[in-house]
Design a protein around this motif. Structure first.
Motif, PDB file in Angstrom:
ATOM      1  N   ASN B 105       0.914  -1.004   0.266  1.00  0.00           N
ATOM      2  CA  ASN B 105       0.314  -0.304  -0.106  1.00  0.00           C
ATOM      3  C   ASN B 105       0.619   1.166  -0.444  1.00  0.00           C
ATOM      4  O   ASN B 105       0.291   2.032   0.105  1.00  0.00           O
ATOM      5  CB  ASN B 105      -0.769   0.325   0.800  1.00  0.00           C
ATOM      6  N   GLY B 106       1.895   1.378  -0.150  1.00  0.00           N
ATOM      7  CA  GLY B 106       2.692   1.992   0.138  1.00  0.00           C
ATOM      8  C   GLY B 106       3.269   2.741   1.776  1.00  0.00           C
ATOM      9  O   GLY B 106       2.824   1.876   2.583  1.00  0.00           O
ATOM     10  N   PRO B 107       4.743   3.737   2.045  1.00  0.00           N
ATOM     11  CA  PRO B 107       5.034   3.198   3.300  1.00  0.00           C
ATOM     12  C   PRO B 107       4.495   4.000   3.984  1.00  0.00           C
ATOM     13  O   PRO B 107       4.718   3.934   5.442  1.00  0.00           O
ATOM     14  CB  PRO B 107       6.898   4.010   2.466  1.00  0.00           C
ATOM     15  N   ALA B 108       3.649   4.858   3.934  1.00  0.00           N
ATOM     16  CA  ALA B 108       3.118   6.427   5.067  1.00  0.00           C
ATOM     17  C   ALA B 108       2.397   5.562   6.111  1.00  0.00           C
ATOM     18  O   ALA B 108       2.376   5.727   7.068  1.00  0.00           O
ATOM     19  CB  ALA B 108       2.048   7.155   3.766  1.00  0.00           C
ATOM     20  N   SER B 109       1.369   4.942   5.219  1.00  0.00           N
ATOM     21  CA  SER B 109       0.316   3.686   6.298  1.00  0.00           C
ATOM     22  C   SER B 109       1.137   3.095   7.484  1.00  0.00           C
ATOM     23  O   SER B 109       0.825   3.133   8.478  1.00  0.00           O
ATOM     24  CB  SER B 109      -0.321   2.495   5.569  1.00  0.00           C
ATOM     25  N   ILE B 111       4.708   3.158   8.442  1.00  0.00           N
ATOM     26  CA  ILE B 111       5.022   5.078   9.120  1.00  0.00           C
ATOM     27  C   ILE B 111       4.215   5.438  10.525  1.00  0.00           C
ATOM     28  O   ILE B 111       4.317   5.549  11.326  1.00  0.00           O
ATOM     29  CB  ILE B 111       5.748   5.780   7.934  1.00  0.00           C
ATOM     30  N   ARG B 114      -1.149   3.653  10.197  1.00  0.00           N
ATOM     31  CA  ARG B 114      -2.758   3.277  10.214  1.00  0.00           C
ATOM     32  C   ARG B 114      -3.317   2.455  10.282  1.00  0.00           C
ATOM     33  O   ARG B 114      -4.832   3.127  11.193  1.00  0.00           O
ATOM     34  CB  ARG B 114      -2.669   4.374   8.590  1.00  0.00           C
ATOM     35  N   SER B 115      -3.222   1.675  10.151  1.00  0.00           N
ATOM     36  CA  SER B 115      -3.684   0.095  10.339  1.00  0.00           C
ATOM     37  C   SER B 115      -3.451  -0.094  11.512  1.00  0.00           C
ATOM     38  O   SER B 115      -2.932   0.009  12.390  1.00  0.00           O
ATOM     39  CB  SER B 115      -3.034  -0.673   8.889  1.00  0.00           C
TER      40      SER B 115
END
Lengths: 394, 257
Positions: B105-109, B111, B114-115
Motif C-alpha cells: 500500500n505504500g510506506p506512509a501507512s 510509518i 494507520r492499520s
C-alpha cells in the motif's frame, strides 16, 4: 560559604528563569574535548512541579544593585548573598556535565558593582569552559540589560543561545516593575544589539522572558509585543513566567496570576509559530485577555462556524491546522497518507494521533459527520427540558 | 520459506521476495532448522540484491518502489531496527506484517501506523525510541579513579549499544561502561566490547564517586513548591524509575505529602 551552600543559594535564585530548550546545531563548536549539543533537547530530570531539568541553571552572583520590585534578588531585600568565581562555577558545571546530570549551562547573574564588570565575569566563565575545558556543549547566557556592544558580540561568539529578559511588554508596564531599568535604552536597545550581532553567527539564537500578571498587562499586550520581537528582532522564542509574589518584596501583597494563564499564552504563541495563525486571529475577551477556560484554538474554531466542518480528505494543510485536536504532526500525516488511500473511518485518524474527541465536531470523514459542534459549545440537549403541562406546582 | 537475517535490509528483501514467490518469510535461527518447515523449499533473501527484487516486483505488479531508497525507506528501516530491539516476543511477526503492508500500500501507512498491525509496529518503535531519548538524560555516570565513566542503566529494551554510541559523541575521549545484569558493555573510541562482571576491578563495579549529595542539593533548589504537580512529573519520570534515580526519593516524599 562552602560549595554546597552556594549551590543551594545560587541555584534557588535562578529557579524562576525559564529555559526550556537545549536543542542546537551540533556543528557550532567542533573539535571539542567534551560535550556536544543535540538537535532535540534532552531532559535530565523533572522536579516535583513537573518542570524539566535540562540545563545547570545558576546565578554567578545573587548580589544585585537593581531594585526590581518583583525580584527575589533585589538590592533592598535582606537575604544571604554569595557569588561563585568564574573558575569555581566552570569547574562545578563540568562535574555535573561529565556525570550526565545536565545537558548544558544556563548562566545568569545579579548586577554586582556594575553591568560591565558582571558581564566580564560571565564571559570569563564561558571563556574558561570553551578554551580550558574545551567544552563543546550547550550554553545559554543571560545578557544583562545595558550590556555594551563588545560584550554582546563576545557573548554571542561563546554561546549557543543568548537572552535578555524583557519582563514587561511596554515601558509603562516595566515602570511598574522596576525604577532602575530603562525600557528603551537597556531592553529594546539590548535586543537590537543582539539581533544585529546574531546575523554574523549562524546557529545562535536569542530568546526573552515576560513576567505575566505583575504589571497589570493584558495577554494582548504581551502577545503583540512578542509578535514585534519575532518579526523585527529575529527572536527565536518567548517564555512566559507567571508572577509568584516573593515575600519581602514590594509586590508581595499582589496575588499571583493563575498558572493556566501562562499555559494559554504558550498555546497562543504556538498557534502563531507552528499553526500558521495570524496574531489578529487569536480570540481575546473585551479586556484583551485569553479565555482561561478554553484553548485558544478551540475558541477560534467555535467563533468561526462558517469555516467548518472540513472534509479530512480534501482540506489543505493550513486548514487542517485550524481544527482542534489536529496538531502539526497529525496534519502532515493526514496529507501524506491520503495520497495513498482516502480516510474512511474515525479509527484511522485516532491511530495516527488525532484527538478525535476534539476534532470530530469540526470535520467530515469521507463525507460523513460524526459529531455536532453544538455539543462542543456547551449547547447539548441536556440543556433543554420538557415544559410541564400543569406548571411547576403540579 | 524465505530465510533472512534479523536486520532491516534482509527482512525487507525477504518481504519483497515473498511478494514475488508467495512463500513465507522467516528469520534464520538455530531452532528454526528443525521446525515443521524444514522439509519445504527454502530461499535465502540475502542471495538477492534489493535493486533486483524491486525491479522484478515493479514488473510484476506495476507498482513504484523508489521510496525504498528515499527518506520513507530509511525511516522504515529505523523503525524495523527499533522493533527488533523491542522486548516484545512477537516482534518479527509484527515487522513482517508492517513491511508487507508498506510494499503493498505504500510506506506512509506503516510509518504513520494507520492499520491495526502497523499501529502496533509504530508503537513498539516509539517505545524503543522513547527509551533511548529518555535514558540519554536519565542515565548518570560515576567517575572512576582512571577517568572511566560507569553507569548502571535500567533498560527495558535492548538499547545499551545504541545509547553508548550516542554517549560516546558527548564524551569522545572517555571509556564508557554500562554494568548490565549479564555483563559489562564497554565503549571506547566508538568500539564496543563485552566483558564478564567478574573480570572487572572493584573500582569499576563500585566506584566511590559520591556526587549524589551535590545533585540532590541542586535538584531541591530548582523546585518551586507553589507549582507542585506530581502527576505531571510522574508522566515524564514514570514511577518505575523512582527507585533507580537519586531524586526518586524526593519525588516520593512530595507525592506522599
Amino acid at each position: 560559604m562552602d560549595k554546597l551552600a552556594k549551590l543551594a543559594l545560587l541555584g534557588e535564585s535562578a529557579k524562576y528563569d525559564v529555559c526550556a530548550s537545549s536543542s542546537a546545531t551540533p556543528k557550532r563548536f567542533q573539535n571539542a574535548e567534551i560535550g556536544r549539543t543535540a538537535p532535540s533537547g534532552v531532559c535530565h530530570s523533572f522536579t516535583p512541579d513537573g518542570r524539566c531539568v535540562s540545563l545547570f541553571k545558576v546565578l554567578l552572583s545573587n548580589q544585585c544593585e537593581k531594585d526590581c520590585l518583583y525580584c527575589p534578588n533585589r538590592s533592598a531585600r535582606d537575604v544571604p548573598r554569595s557569588s561563585f568565581t568564574p573558575e569555581e562555577l566552570a569547574g562545578l558545571f563540568m562535574e555535573f556535565y561529565r556525570r550526565n546530570y545536565v545537558e548544558g549551562l544556563f548562566l545568569s547573574s545579579g548586577v554586582r558593582h556594575s553591568t560591565g564588570r558582571t558581564m566580564q565575569e560571565l564571559l570569563e566563565t564561558l571563556e574558561i569552559l570553551r578554551t580550558r575545558h574545551r567544552f563543546g556543549g550547550y550554553i545559554h547566557l543571560k545578557i544583562l540589560p545595558g550590556a555594551g556592544e563588545a560584550e554582546v558580540e563576545r557573548a554571542i561568539a561563546l554561546s549557543n543561545r543568548v537572552s535578555l529578559n524583557m519582563e514587561a511588554p511596554t515601558a509603562t508596564h516595566l515602570a511598574r516593575l522596576s525604577r532602575t531599568k530603562n525600557f528603551a535604552a537597556e531592553i529594546m536597545g539590548g535586543l537590537s544589539r543582539i539581533h544585529r550581532h546574531l546575523r554574523d553567527q549562524p546557529g545562535v539564537s536569542h530568546s526573552t522572558q515576560f513576567i505575566v500578571g505583575a504589571a497589570q498587562e493584558s495577554d494582548r499586550d504581551i502577545l503583540d509585543s512578542t509578535l514585534r520581537l519575532y518579526s523585527s528582532y529575529g527572536l527565536k522564542r518567548a517564555y512566559f513566567s507567571t508572577f509568584q509574589p516573593v515575600p519581602g518584596t514590594p509586590l508581595d501583597s499582589i496575588a499571583g496570576s493563575p498558572l493556566v494563564r501562562e499555559h494559554r499564552l504558550y498555546q497562543a504563541d504556538f498557534l502563531y509559530r507552528y499553526y500558521g495563525f495570524q496574531m489578529a486571529e487569536i480570540p481575546y475577551n473585551s479586556a484583551g485577555n485569553l479565555d482561561l477556560d478554553k484553548d485558544p484554538k478551540q475558541a477560534f474554531a467555535e467563533l468561526h462556524p462558517e469555516r467548518f466542518p472540513l472534509e479530512i480528505n480534501r482540506a489543505s494543510l493550513l486548514e487542517l491546522l485550524r481544527v482542534p485536536g489536529i496538531g502539526p504532526r497529525s496534519a502532515k500525516k493526514i496529507v501524506w497518507l491520503r495520497r495513498e488511500n482516502r480516510f474512511r473511518s474515525v479509527e484511522d485518524l485516532a491511530r495516527i494521533g488525532v484527538v478525535t474527541k476534539r476534532a470530530l465536531p469540526f470535520i467530515l470523514v469521507a463525507g460523513k459527520k460524526y459529531s455536532s459542534m453544538l455539543g462542543q459549545a456547551g449547547l447539548s440537549r441536556s440543556n433543554y427540558s420538557q415544559s410541564s403541562l400543569w406548571g411547576d406546582d403540579a | 520459506m524465505i530465510r533472512c537475517d534479523a536486520t532491516p535490509a534482509s527482512m525487507l528483501k525477504a518481504v519483497l521476495l515473498s511478494e514475488l514467490t508467495g512463500l513465507l518469510p522467516e528469520i534464520s535461527q538455530a531452532e528454526a532448522e528443525a521446525n515443521l518447515f524444514a522439509a519445504c523449499d527454502q530461499l535465502s533473501a540475502d542471495d538477492y540484491s534489493l535493486e533486483q527484487l524491486t525491479r522484478q516486483l515493479a514488473e510484476k505488479t506495476g507498482g513504484d518502489y523508489r521510496w525504498i531508497d528515499q527518506y520513507p525507506g530509511r525511516r522504515l528501516a529505523v523503525m524495523v531496527l527499533f522493533n527488533l530491539r523491542n522486548s516484545a516476543r512477537d516482534s518479527k511477526r509484527v515487522i513482517f506484517a508492517a513491511l508487507t503492508e508498506a510494499v503493498r500500500n505504500g510506506p506512509a501507512s506503516s510509518i504513520c501506523g494507520r492499520s491495526r498491525a502497523s499501529a502496533v509496529f509504530r508503537r513498539r518503535s516509539r517505545e524503543v525510541g522513547n527509551e533511548i531519548h529518555r535514558l540519554l538524560g536519565l542515565i548518570r555516570f560515576q567517575e572512576t579513579a582512571d577517568g572511566d565513566l560507569v553507569a548502571k542503566p535500567q533498560l527495558v529494551h535492548q538499547t545499551a549499544d545504541l545509547l553508548l554510541r550516542k554517549f560516546q559523541l558527548r564524551y569522545p575521549n572517555r571509556r564508557l561502561l554500562f554494568i548490565l545484569p549479564q555483563g559489562a558493555l564497554c565503549c571506547q573510541q566508538g568500539q564496543l566490547s563485552f566483558c564478564a562482571l567478574q573480570d572487572l576491578p572493584a573500582t569499576v563495579l563500585n566506584p566511590t564517586d559520591d556526587f549524589a549529595n551535590l545533585w540532590e542539593t541542586y535538584y531541591r533548589s530548582q523546585y518551586i513548591e507553589a507549582r507542585k504537580n506530581i502527576r505531571l512529573a510522574s508522566r515524564f519520570i514514570p514511577k518505575k524509575y523512582w527507585d533507580w534515580l537519586p531524586e526518586g526519593k524526593i519525588l516520593k516524599q512530595e507525592a506522599d505529602k
